[in-house]
Scaffold this motif. Structure first.
Motif, PDB file in Angstrom:
ATOM      1  N   TYR A  25      70.559  62.829  80.875  1.00 22.21           N
ATOM      2  CA  TYR A  25      71.282  62.804  79.398  1.00 22.21           C
ATOM      3  C   TYR A  25      71.324  64.174  79.138  1.00 22.21           C
ATOM      4  N   THR A  26      72.498  64.317  78.267  1.00 25.22           N
ATOM      5  CA  THR A  26      72.944  65.836  77.878  1.00 25.22           C
ATOM      6  C   THR A  26      72.779  66.223  76.275  1.00 25.22           C
ATOM      7  N   VAL A  27      72.350  65.314  75.414  1.00 23.45           N
ATOM      8  CA  VAL A  27      72.261  65.563  74.138  1.00 23.45           C
ATOM      9  C   VAL A  27      70.760  65.460  73.895  1.00 23.45           C
ATOM     10  N   TYR A  28      70.306  66.833  73.499  1.00 21.43           N
ATOM     11  CA  TYR A  28      68.739  66.886  73.546  1.00 21.43           C
ATOM     12  C   TYR A  28      68.113  66.831  72.022  1.00 21.43           C
ATOM     13  N   THR A  29      68.911  67.140  71.041  1.00 22.63           N
ATOM     14  CA  THR A  29      68.292  67.178  69.680  1.00 22.63           C
ATOM     15  C   THR A  29      69.271  66.238  68.978  1.00 22.63           C
ATOM     16  N   PRO A  30      68.757  65.364  67.892  1.00 19.53           N
ATOM     17  CA  PRO A  30      67.321  65.309  67.742  1.00 19.53           C
ATOM     18  C   PRO A  30      66.797  64.696  68.622  1.00 19.53           C
ATOM     19  N   SER A  31      65.239  64.645  68.697  1.00 18.40           N
ATOM     20  CA  SER A  31      64.593  64.229  69.634  1.00 18.40           C
ATOM     21  C   SER A  31      63.496  63.427  68.997  1.00 18.40           C
ATOM     22  N   ALA A  32      62.927  62.286  69.430  1.00 14.86           N
ATOM     23  CA  ALA A  32      61.948  61.205  68.705  1.00 14.86           C
ATOM     24  C   ALA A  32      60.557  62.002  68.552  1.00 14.86           C
ATOM     25  N   CYS A  33      60.356  62.965  69.487  1.00 14.90           N
ATOM     26  CA  CYS A  33      59.019  63.800  69.325  1.00 14.90           C
ATOM     27  C   CYS A  33      59.005  64.860  68.294  1.00 14.90           C
ATOM     28  N   TYR A  34      60.240  65.669  68.324  1.00 12.66           N
ATOM     29  CA  TYR A  34      60.431  67.118  67.924  1.00 12.66           C
ATOM     30  C   TYR A  34      61.523  67.418  66.982  1.00 12.66           C
ATOM     31  N   GLY A  35      62.249  66.252  66.706  1.00  8.87           N
ATOM     32  CA  GLY A  35      63.247  66.262  65.728  1.00  8.87           C
ATOM     33  C   GLY A  35      64.380  67.199  66.303  1.00  8.87           C
ATOM     34  N   PHE A  36      64.668  68.562  65.403  1.00  4.73           N
ATOM     35  CA  PHE A  36      65.728  69.318  65.823  1.00  4.73           C
ATOM     36  C   PHE A  36      65.061  70.546  66.577  1.00  4.73           C
ATOM     37  N   GLN A  37      63.919  70.508  66.924  1.00  9.14           N
ATOM     38  CA  GLN A  37      63.332  71.822  67.384  1.00  9.14           C
ATOM     39  C   GLN A  37      63.570  71.832  68.998  1.00  9.14           C
ATOM     40  N   ASP A  38      64.067  72.903  69.176  1.00 10.09           N
ATOM     41  CA  ASP A  38      64.554  73.186  70.617  1.00 10.09           C
ATOM     42  C   ASP A  38      63.366  73.143  71.622  1.00 10.09           C
ATOM     43  N   GLU A  39      63.133  72.474  72.776  1.00  9.53           N
ATOM     44  CA  GLU A  39      61.957  72.504  73.559  1.00  9.53           C
ATOM     45  C   GLU A  39      62.384  72.765  75.014  1.00  9.53           C
ATOM     46  N   GLY A  40      63.569  73.488  74.773  1.00 13.48           N
ATOM     47  CA  GLY A  40      63.929  73.944  76.197  1.00 13.48           C
ATOM     48  C   GLY A  40      64.838  72.872  77.075  1.00 13.48           C
ATOM     49  N   THR A  41      65.177  72.963  78.425  1.00 12.03           N
ATOM     50  CA  THR A  41      65.909  72.154  79.124  1.00 12.03           C
ATOM     51  C   THR A  41      65.174  71.420  80.247  1.00 12.03           C
ATOM     52  N   MET A  42      63.948  71.673  80.426  1.00  8.94           N
ATOM     53  CA  MET A  42      63.150  71.137  81.533  1.00  8.94           C
ATOM     54  C   MET A  42      62.278  69.979  80.714  1.00  8.94           C
ATOM     55  N   ILE A  43      63.198  69.061  80.181  1.00  6.22           N
ATOM     56  CA  ILE A  43      62.592  67.927  79.508  1.00  6.22           C
ATOM     57  C   ILE A  43      63.005  66.439  79.709  1.00  6.22           C
ATOM     58  N   ALA A  44      62.328  65.388  79.070  1.00  5.88           N
ATOM     59  CA  ALA A  44      62.777  64.003  79.591  1.00  5.88           C
ATOM     60  C   ALA A  44      62.657  63.163  78.590  1.00  5.88           C
ATOM     61  N   ALA A  45      63.144  61.722  78.485  1.00  2.00           N
ATOM     62  CA  ALA A  45      62.863  60.789  77.599  1.00  2.00           C
ATOM     63  C   ALA A  45      62.056  59.846  78.315  1.00  2.00           C
ATOM     64  N   ALA A  46      61.048  59.029  77.694  1.00  2.00           N
ATOM     65  CA  ALA A  46      60.292  58.416  78.291  1.00  2.00           C
ATOM     66  C   ALA A  46      60.623  56.790  78.106  1.00  2.00           C
ATOM     67  N   SER A  47      60.660  56.213  79.187  1.00  2.00           N
ATOM     68  CA  SER A  47      61.117  54.630  78.921  1.00  2.00           C
ATOM     69  C   SER A  47      59.790  53.923  78.020  1.00  2.00           C
ATOM     70  N   ASP A  48      60.172  52.650  77.551  1.00  2.00           N
ATOM     71  CA  ASP A  48      59.132  51.960  76.922  1.00  2.00           C
ATOM     72  C   ASP A  48      57.648  51.945  77.692  1.00  2.00           C
ATOM     73  N   GLY A  49      57.829  51.613  79.092  1.00  2.00           N
ATOM     74  CA  GLY A  49      56.531  51.726  79.837  1.00  2.00           C
ATOM     75  C   GLY A  49      55.674  52.957  79.739  1.00  2.00           C
ATOM     76  N   LEU A  50      56.419  54.156  79.398  1.00  2.00           N
ATOM     77  CA  LEU A  50      55.483  55.430  79.296  1.00  2.00           C
ATOM     78  C   LEU A  50      55.417  55.842  77.814  1.00  2.00           C
ATOM     79  N   TRP A  51      56.336  55.423  76.981  1.00  2.00           N
ATOM     80  CA  TRP A  51      56.206  55.784  75.709  1.00  2.00           C
ATOM     81  C   TRP A  51      54.780  55.831  74.957  1.00  2.00           C
ATOM     82  N   ASP A  52      54.086  54.671  75.201  1.00  2.00           N
ATOM     83  CA  ASP A  52      52.594  54.665  74.666  1.00  2.00           C
ATOM     84  C   ASP A  52      52.668  54.709  73.289  1.00  2.00           C
ATOM     85  N   GLY A  53      53.743  54.221  72.288  1.00  2.00           N
ATOM     86  CA  GLY A  53      53.578  54.374  70.882  1.00  2.00           C
ATOM     87  C   GLY A  53      53.802  55.691  70.261  1.00  2.00           C
ATOM     88  N   GLY A  54      54.508  56.484  71.281  1.00  2.00           N
ATOM     89  CA  GLY A  54      54.706  57.940  70.791  1.00  2.00           C
ATOM     90  C   GLY A  54      53.765  58.898  71.251  1.00  2.00           C
TER      91      GLY A  54
END
Length: 128
Positions: free
Chosen positions: A30-59
């Motif tokens: 994916y290419t749009v990194y903010t806002p994120s479910a974990c950190y809102g609009f905080q920039d966490e760099g570019t070596m990031i990922a979104a977890a599928s439901d199987g890995l999400w573990d309720g956040g």
């Protein structure tokens, strides 16, 4: 000579054991990194990922780090893998039913291990 062969055999066995401990799945990007479910609009760099439901573990997946490597293609795109691995931080959720992969990597992370033209690749991944 026998000692060297034994060391090589042990190294090979260790490599096979460590490879078998990796989880297998798929990755997209994916290419749009903010806002994120974990950190809102905080920039966490570019070596990031979104977890599928199987890995999400309720956040609880937020902030977890995974080492990811390309294991092959999911379509006819030639040369889907670049080799090597990348370590990414979970910053977002990739919810069902729209999520089409185990990990939705940033474009930069995906490009480090795979051909962007492939769009989706088979991966091996480990939490670190």
């Amino acid at each position: 000579m026998a000692k060297a062969a034994a060391i090589l055999l042990l190294a090979a066995l260790f490599g096979l054991v460590s490879a078998s401990l990796a989880d297998q799945g798929t990755a997209t990007y994916y290419t749009v990194y903010t806002p994120s479910a974990c950190y809102g609009f905080q920039d966490e760099g570019t070596m990031i990922a979104a977890a599928s439901d199987g890995l999400w573990d309720g956040g609880a997946a937020c902030g977890r780090m995974y080492t990811v490597s390309c294991a092959g293609g999911t379509n006819a795109t030639p040369n889907p893998c670049k080799g090597g691995s990348v370590t990414v931080k979970i910053v977002d959720r990739c919810p069902s039913p729209g999520c089409q992969a185990t990990l939705d990597l940033s474009q930069e992370a995906f490009n480090a291990i795979g051909n962007l033209d492939a769009g989706k690749i088979l991966i091996n991944y480990n939490q670190v």
